[in-house]
Scaffold this motif. Structure first.
Motif, PDB file in Angstrom:
ATOM      1  N   ALA A 160       0.873  -1.185   0.000  1.00 52.19           N
ATOM      2  CA  ALA A 160       0.000   0.000   0.000  1.00 52.19           C
ATOM      3  C   ALA A 160       0.902   1.224   0.000  1.00 52.19           C
ATOM      4  O   ALA A 160       2.081   1.148   0.363  1.00 52.19           O
ATOM      5  CB  ALA A 160      -0.921   0.004   1.219  1.00 52.19           C
ATOM      6  N   SER A 161       0.350   2.354  -0.401  1.00 51.67           N
ATOM      7  CA  SER A 161       1.141   3.585  -0.445  1.00 51.67           C
ATOM      8  C   SER A 161       1.220   4.207   0.949  1.00 51.67           C
ATOM      9  O   SER A 161       0.346   3.987   1.798  1.00 51.67           O
ATOM     10  CB  SER A 161       0.509   4.579  -1.409  1.00 51.67           C
ATOM     11  OG  SER A 161      -0.707   5.081  -0.874  1.00 51.67           O
ATOM     12  N   PRO A 162       2.268   4.984   1.221  1.00 45.64           N
ATOM     13  CA  PRO A 162       2.346   5.687   2.505  1.00 45.64           C
ATOM     14  C   PRO A 162       1.132   6.582   2.747  1.00 45.64           C
ATOM     15  O   PRO A 162       0.654   6.688   3.887  1.00 45.64           O
ATOM     16  CB  PRO A 162       3.632   6.517   2.374  1.00 45.64           C
ATOM     17  CG  PRO A 162       4.464   5.764   1.381  1.00 45.64           C
ATOM     18  CD  PRO A 162       3.491   5.189   0.407  1.00 45.64           C
ATOM     19  N   GLY A 163       0.629   7.215   1.692  1.00 48.13           N
ATOM     20  CA  GLY A 163      -0.542   8.069   1.846  1.00 48.13           C
ATOM     21  C   GLY A 163      -1.774   7.290   2.285  1.00 48.13           C
ATOM     22  O   GLY A 163      -2.551   7.756   3.136  1.00 48.13           O
ATOM     23  N   PHE A 164      -1.962   6.102   1.698  1.00 50.99           N
ATOM     24  CA  PHE A 164      -3.094   5.261   2.095  1.00 50.99           C
ATOM     25  C   PHE A 164      -2.980   4.866   3.565  1.00 50.99           C
ATOM     26  O   PHE A 164      -3.960   4.905   4.321  1.00 50.99           O
ATOM     27  CB  PHE A 164      -3.141   4.006   1.219  1.00 50.99           C
ATOM     28  CG  PHE A 164      -4.209   3.030   1.595  1.00 50.99           C
ATOM     29  CD1 PHE A 164      -5.493   3.137   1.067  1.00 50.99           C
ATOM     30  CD2 PHE A 164      -3.957   1.990   2.493  1.00 50.99           C
ATOM     31  CE1 PHE A 164      -6.490   2.238   1.430  1.00 50.99           C
ATOM     32  CE2 PHE A 164      -4.946   1.094   2.859  1.00 50.99           C
ATOM     33  CZ  PHE A 164      -6.214   1.220   2.325  1.00 50.99           C
ATOM     34  N   LEU A 165      -1.781   4.488   3.977  1.00 53.34           N
ATOM     35  CA  LEU A 165      -1.584   4.059   5.363  1.00 53.34           C
ATOM     36  C   LEU A 165      -1.760   5.214   6.340  1.00 53.34           C
ATOM     37  O   LEU A 165      -2.126   5.000   7.501  1.00 53.34           O
ATOM     38  CB  LEU A 165      -0.195   3.433   5.515  1.00 53.34           C
ATOM     39  CG  LEU A 165       0.033   2.152   4.694  1.00 53.34           C
ATOM     40  CD1 LEU A 165       1.457   1.653   4.867  1.00 53.34           C
ATOM     41  CD2 LEU A 165      -0.969   1.078   5.099  1.00 53.34           C
TER      42      LEU A 165
ATOM     43  N   MET B 191      -2.500   1.146  -9.156  1.00 55.74           N
ATOM     44  CA  MET B 191      -3.588   1.676  -8.326  1.00 55.74           C
ATOM     45  C   MET B 191      -3.142   1.806  -6.876  1.00 55.74           C
ATOM     46  O   MET B 191      -3.549   2.734  -6.165  1.00 55.74           O
ATOM     47  CB  MET B 191      -4.814   0.782  -8.451  1.00 55.74           C
ATOM     48  CG  MET B 191      -5.455   0.799  -9.827  1.00 55.74           C
ATOM     49  SD  MET B 191      -6.019   2.445 -10.331  1.00 55.74           S
ATOM     50  CE  MET B 191      -7.469   2.636  -9.272  1.00 55.74           C
ATOM     51  N   ALA B 192      -2.304   0.879  -6.430  1.00 55.20           N
ATOM     52  CA  ALA B 192      -1.758   0.996  -5.076  1.00 55.20           C
ATOM     53  C   ALA B 192      -0.893   2.245  -4.957  1.00 55.20           C
ATOM     54  O   ALA B 192      -0.929   2.957  -3.941  1.00 55.20           O
ATOM     55  CB  ALA B 192      -0.948  -0.251  -4.725  1.00 55.20           C
ATOM     56  N   LEU B 193      -0.120   2.538  -5.995  1.00 52.97           N
ATOM     57  CA  LEU B 193       0.693   3.753  -5.994  1.00 52.97           C
ATOM     58  C   LEU B 193      -0.175   5.006  -5.918  1.00 52.97           C
ATOM     59  O   LEU B 193       0.242   6.034  -5.370  1.00 52.97           O
ATOM     60  CB  LEU B 193       1.560   3.799  -7.260  1.00 52.97           C
ATOM     61  CG  LEU B 193       2.771   2.870  -7.292  1.00 52.97           C
ATOM     62  CD1 LEU B 193       3.323   2.766  -8.712  1.00 52.97           C
ATOM     63  CD2 LEU B 193       3.861   3.364  -6.343  1.00 52.97           C
ATOM     64  N   GLN B 194      -1.388   4.922  -6.461  1.00 51.79           N
ATOM     65  CA  GLN B 194      -2.323   6.044  -6.417  1.00 51.79           C
ATOM     66  C   GLN B 194      -3.017   6.171  -5.068  1.00 51.79           C
ATOM     67  O   GLN B 194      -3.813   7.108  -4.853  1.00 51.79           O
ATOM     68  CB  GLN B 194      -3.378   5.883  -7.521  1.00 51.79           C
ATOM     69  CG  GLN B 194      -2.835   5.934  -8.931  1.00 51.79           C
ATOM     70  CD  GLN B 194      -2.252   7.279  -9.284  1.00 51.79           C
ATOM     71  OE1 GLN B 194      -2.756   8.313  -8.841  1.00 51.79           O
ATOM     72  NE2 GLN B 194      -1.181   7.278 -10.058  1.00 51.79           N
ATOM     73  N   GLY B 195      -2.737   5.218  -4.167  1.00 49.06           N
ATOM     74  CA  GLY B 195      -3.335   5.278  -2.834  1.00 49.06           C
ATOM     75  C   GLY B 195      -4.764   4.797  -2.779  1.00 49.06           C
ATOM     76  O   GLY B 195      -5.515   5.151  -1.858  1.00 49.06           O
ATOM     77  N   ARG B 196      -5.166   3.944  -3.744  1.00 51.77           N
ATOM     78  CA  ARG B 196      -6.558   3.513  -3.807  1.00 51.77           C
ATOM     79  C   ARG B 196      -6.862   2.305  -2.939  1.00 51.77           C
ATOM     80  O   ARG B 196      -8.021   1.930  -2.781  1.00 51.77           O
ATOM     81  CB  ARG B 196      -6.941   3.208  -5.253  1.00 51.77           C
ATOM     82  CG  ARG B 196      -6.736   4.347  -6.228  1.00 51.77           C
ATOM     83  CD  ARG B 196      -7.408   5.621  -5.752  1.00 51.77           C
ATOM     84  NE  ARG B 196      -8.857   5.420  -5.580  1.00 51.77           N
ATOM     85  CZ  ARG B 196      -9.653   6.249  -4.954  1.00 51.77           C
ATOM     86  NH1 ARG B 196      -9.160   7.325  -4.359  1.00 51.77           N
ATOM     87  NH2 ARG B 196     -10.957   6.004  -4.878  1.00 51.77           N
ATOM     88  N   GLY B 197      -5.850   1.648  -2.389  1.00 53.22           N
ATOM     89  CA  GLY B 197      -6.121   0.500  -1.538  1.00 53.22           C
ATOM     90  C   GLY B 197      -4.895  -0.363  -1.343  1.00 53.22           C
ATOM     91  O   GLY B 197      -3.780  -0.007  -1.747  1.00 53.22           O
TER      92      GLY B 197
ATOM     93  N   ARG C 224      11.716  -0.069  -2.506  1.00 52.84           N
ATOM     94  CA  ARG C 224      13.026   0.482  -2.189  1.00 52.84           C
ATOM     95  C   ARG C 224      13.021   2.016  -2.227  1.00 52.84           C
ATOM     96  O   ARG C 224      13.732   2.670  -1.468  1.00 52.84           O
ATOM     97  CB  ARG C 224      14.074  -0.082  -3.161  1.00 52.84           C
ATOM     98  CG  ARG C 224      14.537  -1.485  -2.822  1.00 52.84           C
ATOM     99  CD  ARG C 224      15.774  -1.864  -3.617  1.00 52.84           C
ATOM    100  NE  ARG C 224      15.426  -2.292  -4.962  1.00 52.84           N
ATOM    101  CZ  ARG C 224      15.269  -3.560  -5.321  1.00 52.84           C
ATOM    102  NH1 ARG C 224      15.401  -4.523  -4.422  1.00 52.84           N
ATOM    103  NH2 ARG C 224      14.976  -3.885  -6.569  1.00 52.84           N
ATOM    104  N   ALA C 225      12.220   2.567  -3.138  1.00 53.77           N
ATOM    105  CA  ALA C 225      12.162   4.028  -3.271  1.00 53.77           C
ATOM    106  C   ALA C 225      11.206   4.675  -2.269  1.00 53.77           C
ATOM    107  O   ALA C 225      11.121   5.903  -2.201  1.00 53.77           O
ATOM    108  CB  ALA C 225      11.744   4.395  -4.693  1.00 53.77           C
ATOM    109  N   GLY C 226      10.471   3.862  -1.503  1.00 57.73           N
ATOM    110  CA  GLY C 226       9.554   4.404  -0.509  1.00 57.73           C
ATOM    111  C   GLY C 226       8.197   4.793  -1.055  1.00 57.73           C
ATOM    112  O   GLY C 226       7.376   5.379  -0.333  1.00 57.73           O
ATOM    113  N   ARG C 227       7.940   4.451  -2.319  1.00 57.73           N
ATOM    114  CA  ARG C 227       6.642   4.789  -2.911  1.00 57.73           C
ATOM    115  C   ARG C 227       5.544   3.823  -2.481  1.00 57.73           C
ATOM    116  O   ARG C 227       4.358   4.147  -2.517  1.00 57.73           O
ATOM    117  CB  ARG C 227       6.752   4.810  -4.440  1.00 57.73           C
ATOM    118  CG  ARG C 227       7.641   5.925  -4.973  1.00 57.73           C
ATOM    119  CD  ARG C 227       7.614   5.981  -6.487  1.00 57.73           C
ATOM    120  NE  ARG C 227       8.268   4.823  -7.075  1.00 57.73           N
ATOM    121  CZ  ARG C 227       9.551   4.777  -7.409  1.00 57.73           C
ATOM    122  NH1 ARG C 227      10.321   5.838  -7.193  1.00 57.73           N
ATOM    123  NH2 ARG C 227      10.068   3.701  -7.960  1.00 57.73           N
ATOM    124  N   LEU C 228       5.948   2.610  -2.089  1.00 56.64           N
ATOM    125  CA  LEU C 228       5.028   1.612  -1.556  1.00 56.64           C
ATOM    126  C   LEU C 228       5.621   1.011  -0.295  1.00 56.64           C
ATOM    127  O   LEU C 228       6.839   1.013  -0.102  1.00 56.64           O
ATOM    128  CB  LEU C 228       4.758   0.496  -2.576  1.00 56.64           C
ATOM    129  CG  LEU C 228       3.897   0.859  -3.801  1.00 56.64           C
ATOM    130  CD1 LEU C 228       3.840  -0.323  -4.772  1.00 56.64           C
ATOM    131  CD2 LEU C 228       2.485   1.271  -3.391  1.00 56.64           C
TER     132      LEU C 228
END
Length: 300
Positions: A169-174, A230-236, A250-254
């Motif tokens: 999941a994305s940091p924003g979603f979490l 879609m996970a990168l977009q923060g959708r779930g 590794r880049a912290g995007r997920l």
């Protein structure tokens, strides 16, 4: 003693075998004067006299005879190796038709194909990417990269790695769904579903015990890369093959969720049509790709 010149040693061996400077020059496709200069240079480097010269012929000294016996095998071995390599490179040529799934093909194959082509520049590739089953014989495919259990026993199979799926999941979603830290809350969280799945079979990494968890899909697709996007977009939260999201993690995007659990382990294999003797280009590519894919999947 200075560093020895293999060209000088080869000239000396060919001279002895030819029996004269004139014949040695013909064998080596060099002027007779160059043969003489190289012999003189070798004697100077060694600090010993190898031959007694006359106007028309020569005779080996005792040291020259001993040096010839020892150096002949070296020269002949190097010539044999060079001939074998030249023949091998010449044979590793022509078109190679390779097929793989869309995701694995785009993410893993470019480096493999490019690096193999550097070693074997006479090879050309045609890459067919498809999520559908491709009939290797009907489509004249040389090598396929297959994910999953293989059913066709008439194919030659080389298992190279194991694919693992993980939840991300994305940091924003979490940040929005802090309760996502607890696996018990997963059934109530937005889930990105592959092929409309509404439950997940998971295995504990500690003891490989299987558990089943219900999920609530808010999006479904038949392509795991789309789930990752879609996970990168923060959708779930989505479950996708690790190789697809490794760079994003590794880049912290997920964020890798629930690290104590994993999806089903699925074999990755290199497959080719069964034949009595596969072309050298196919054999070489399978060995090369197997090593590189193994390294790629084990690095996650």
């Amino acid at each position: 003693m200075e560093q020895l010149d293999l060209n000088q040693i080869r000239t000396f061996v060919k001279l002895v075998q030819a029996g004269s400077f004139t014949k040695a020059a013909e064998v080596l496709h060099q002027p007779k004067s160059r043969v003489s200069r190289r012999l003189a240079a070798l004697e100077r480097d060694l600090g010993i006299q190898l031959v007694y010269r006359t106007t028309r012929q020569f005779q080996l000294t005792d040291a020259g005879r001993a040096y010839y016996e020892r150096s002949r095998g070296l020269v002949e071995g190097l010539e044999s190796l060079s001939a074998e390599l030249s023949e091998e490179i010449a044979d590793v040529s022509g078109w190679l038709r390779v097929t793989a799934s869309d995701d694995l093909g785009v993410l893993c194959m470019p480096d493999i194909l490019a690096d193999f082509a550097k070693q074997h520049p006479r090879v050309r590739f045609e890459l067919l990417l498809s999520q559908s089953y491709v009939d290797l014989v009907k489509e004249s495919i040389d090598v396929a990269v297959r994910i999953g259990i293989l059913k066709d026993s008439s194919l030659r199979v080389k298992k190279v790695a194991t694919l693992k799926s993980i939840m991300v999941a994305s940091p924003g979603f979490l940040e929005r769904y802090r309760q996502a830290d607890d696996l018990e809350n997963l059934p109530t969280l937005p889930f990105l579903s592959l092929n409309s799945q509404n439950k997940l079979d998971l295995w504990r990494t500690s003891d490989s015990k299987k558990i089943t968890v219900k999920v609530d899909p808010v999006f479904s697709a038949n392509n795991p890369n789309m789930i990752a996007q879609m996970a990168l977009q923060g959708r779930g939260i989505g479950m996708v093959p690790e190789f697809i999201v490794a760079e994003h993690i590794r880049a912290g995007r997920l964020v890798h969720m629930y690290k104590s659990l994993r999806g089903q382990e699925i074999p990755v294999s290199l497959v080719s049509p069964e034949q009595k003797e596969a072309p050298l280009k196919t054999k070489k590519f399978i060995d090369f790709a197997a090593k590189r894919l193994k390294e790629r999947f084990e690095s996650f």
